[in-house]
Design an enzyme around this catalytic site. Structure first.
Site, PDB file in Angstrom:
ATOM      1  N   HIS A 103      37.952 101.110 150.931  1.00 56.07           N
ATOM      2  CA  HIS A 103      39.382 101.634 150.852  1.00 56.07           C
ATOM      3  C   HIS A 103      40.454 100.100 151.172  1.00 56.07           C
ATOM      4  CE1 HIS A 103      43.513 103.181 150.943  1.00 56.07           C
ATOM      5  NE2 HIS A 103      42.926 104.026 150.088  1.00 56.07           N
ATOM      6  N   GLY A 188      50.978 104.089 147.893  1.00 56.88           N
ATOM      7  CA  GLY A 188      52.126 104.669 148.540  1.00 56.88           C
ATOM      8  C   GLY A 188      53.308 104.249 148.233  1.00 56.88           C
TER       9      GLY A 188
HETATM   10  O1  LIG Z   1      43.153 106.903 148.894  1.00 54.15           O
HETATM   11  C1  LIG Z   1      44.250 107.264 148.206  1.00 54.15           C
HETATM   12  C2  LIG Z   1      44.918 106.066 147.725  1.00 54.15           C
HETATM   13  O2  LIG Z   1      45.250 105.073 148.624  1.00 54.15           O
HETATM   14  C3  LIG Z   1      46.209 106.566 147.125  1.00 54.15           C
HETATM   15  O3  LIG Z   1      47.186 106.902 147.969  1.00 54.15           O
HETATM   16  P1  LIG Z   1      48.836 107.479 147.627  1.00 54.15           P
HETATM   17  O4  LIG Z   1      48.160 108.466 146.658  1.00 54.15           O
HETATM   18  O5  LIG Z   1      49.395 107.836 148.783  1.00 54.15           O
HETATM   19  O6  LIG Z   1      49.405 106.294 146.624  1.00 54.15           O
END
Ligand SMILES: O=C[C@H](O)COP(=O)(O)O
Length: 265
Positions: A103, A188
Site C-alpha cells: 500500500h 483520501g
Molecule cells: O486502501 C484504500 C485506499 O487507500 C483508498 O482510500 P480512500 O478510499 O480513503 O481514498
C-alpha cells in the site's frame, strides 16, 4: 467474474467497541441484502489489533465476508526473533485469508521497496494467504506522464515472484493474486481519475501481467482512491475494473455496502 469490494480500515476505528459496531452492521447488512450482493466478493481488512475480534464475529455470524490483513512480515513466514512483526503463518492460523501488501502509505512511511514486497509475497504464498498487491503513481509522476513506467517497475515484484518456482504454483497464480491500482493522488483526497483513465491503466496492467504468465490475464485488477457510493457505479461500468479497494467509505457499513451493491449489478 465476480467483483471484489475490499474495505481497508487502515488505522480505524480507534476502539474495540467501535470495531464491533462496524462489523456487526456489516454482517447484518450483508445478510439482509444477500441477494443484491451475490455477484461480489466482500472483504474487510481491520487493524492488526482487531483481526481476532473481527474474525470471531465473521466466523460465528457470517461466512460471506472474507478477512484480510493490512500487512505481513517480510522477515519470516513462520516465527522468530522479530519484535513487533506478525507472520503469514500466524495470520493464516487466525483465519486471515488475504494480505494487502505494498500500500502506498506503507511504501511511504516504511520505505517498502520491491525486495521487501517480494519477501512478503513469498511468505504469504508459502502459507496459502492470497495477496492483494497495491501499486500506484504519485501526483508528480502522474503530472510528468510517468504513470506506466512507475507501474511497470512496481509490477516486477510479480515477475520475480513467478521466477521463484517453489512459491508460485499454478493454482496460487490463478486464484490468489489481486492487483489494486491506487493513484496516490486520489487516496483520501476526494479527487478521482476518470473512468476512461482508470480503464486504460488497467489495460496496461493486464498486458504487463499477461507478459509474465498467460494465467495472469484473468487476475482481478481493482481500483482504489476516493471511491464513494456516488462514484462507484461509474467505476463498476468498466469491464476493466474488477472491483475496488475502499478506505474512508469502508468505515460505515451502509456506504461500503452501497459500493458493493454497485459492483454486484
Ligand atoms: O486502501 C484504500 C485506499 O487507500 C483508498 O482510500 P480512500 O478510499 O480513503 O481514498
Amino acid at each position: 467474474m465476480k467483483s471484489w469490494v475490499v474495505g481497508n480500515w487502515k488505522l480505524n476505528p480507534a476502539s474495540a467497541s467501535a470495531v464491533q459496531a462496524l462489523v456487526d452492521d456489516l454482517v447484518d447488512g450483508v445478510d439482509a441484502q444477500s441477494n443484491a450482493l451475490q455477484s461480489c466478493h466482500i472483504m474487510v481488512a481491520p487493524s492488526l489489533l482487531h483481526l481476532s475480534q473481527v474474525e470471531n464475529t465473521l466466523r460465528t455470524k457470517s461466512a460471506a465476508i472474507d478477512l484480510a490483513c493490512q500487512d505481513v512480515s517480510a522477515l519470516s513466514a513462520q516465527s522468530g526473533a522479530y519484535t513487533g512483526d506478525v507472520s503469514a503463518e500466524q495470520l493464516q492460523d487466525l483465519g486471515v485469508q488475504w494480505a494487502i501488501i505494498g500500500h502506498s502509505e506503507r511504501r511511504q512511511y516504511y520505505n517498502e521497496d520491491n525486495d521487501t514486497l517480494l519477501k512478503k509475497m513469498s511468505h504469504s504464498a508459502a502459507q496459502g494467504l492470497g495477496v492483494i498487491l497495491c501499486i500506484g503513481e504519485s501526483e508528480a509522476d502522474f503530472e510528468a506522464g510517468n504513470t506506466t513506467q512507475v507501474l511497470a517497475d512496481q509490477l516486477t515484484v510479480i515477475a520475480d515472484f513467478l521466477k521463484q518456482s517453489e512459491a508460485a504454483d499454478a493454482d496460487y497464480i490463478a486464484n490468489k493474486l489481486i492487483i489494486a491500482y491506487e493513484p496516490v493522488w486520489a487516496i483520501g483526497t476526494g479527487k478521482v481519475p476518470s473512468v476512461e483513465e482508470v480503464t486504460e491503466v488497467h489495460k496496461f496492467i493486464r498486458e504487463r501481467l499477461q507478459s509474465f504468465d498467460a494465467t495472469l490475464a484473468k487476475t482481478p485488477v481493482l481500483y482504489g482512491g476516493s471511491v464513494k457510493p456516488e462514484n462507484a457505479q461509474d467505476f463498476a461500468a468498466s469491464e476493466q475494473i474488477n472491483g475496488v479497494l475502499v478506505g474512508g467509505a469502508a468505515l460505515k457499513a451502509d456506504s461500503f455496502l452501497d459500493i458493493a451493491k454497485a459492483f454486484s449489478k
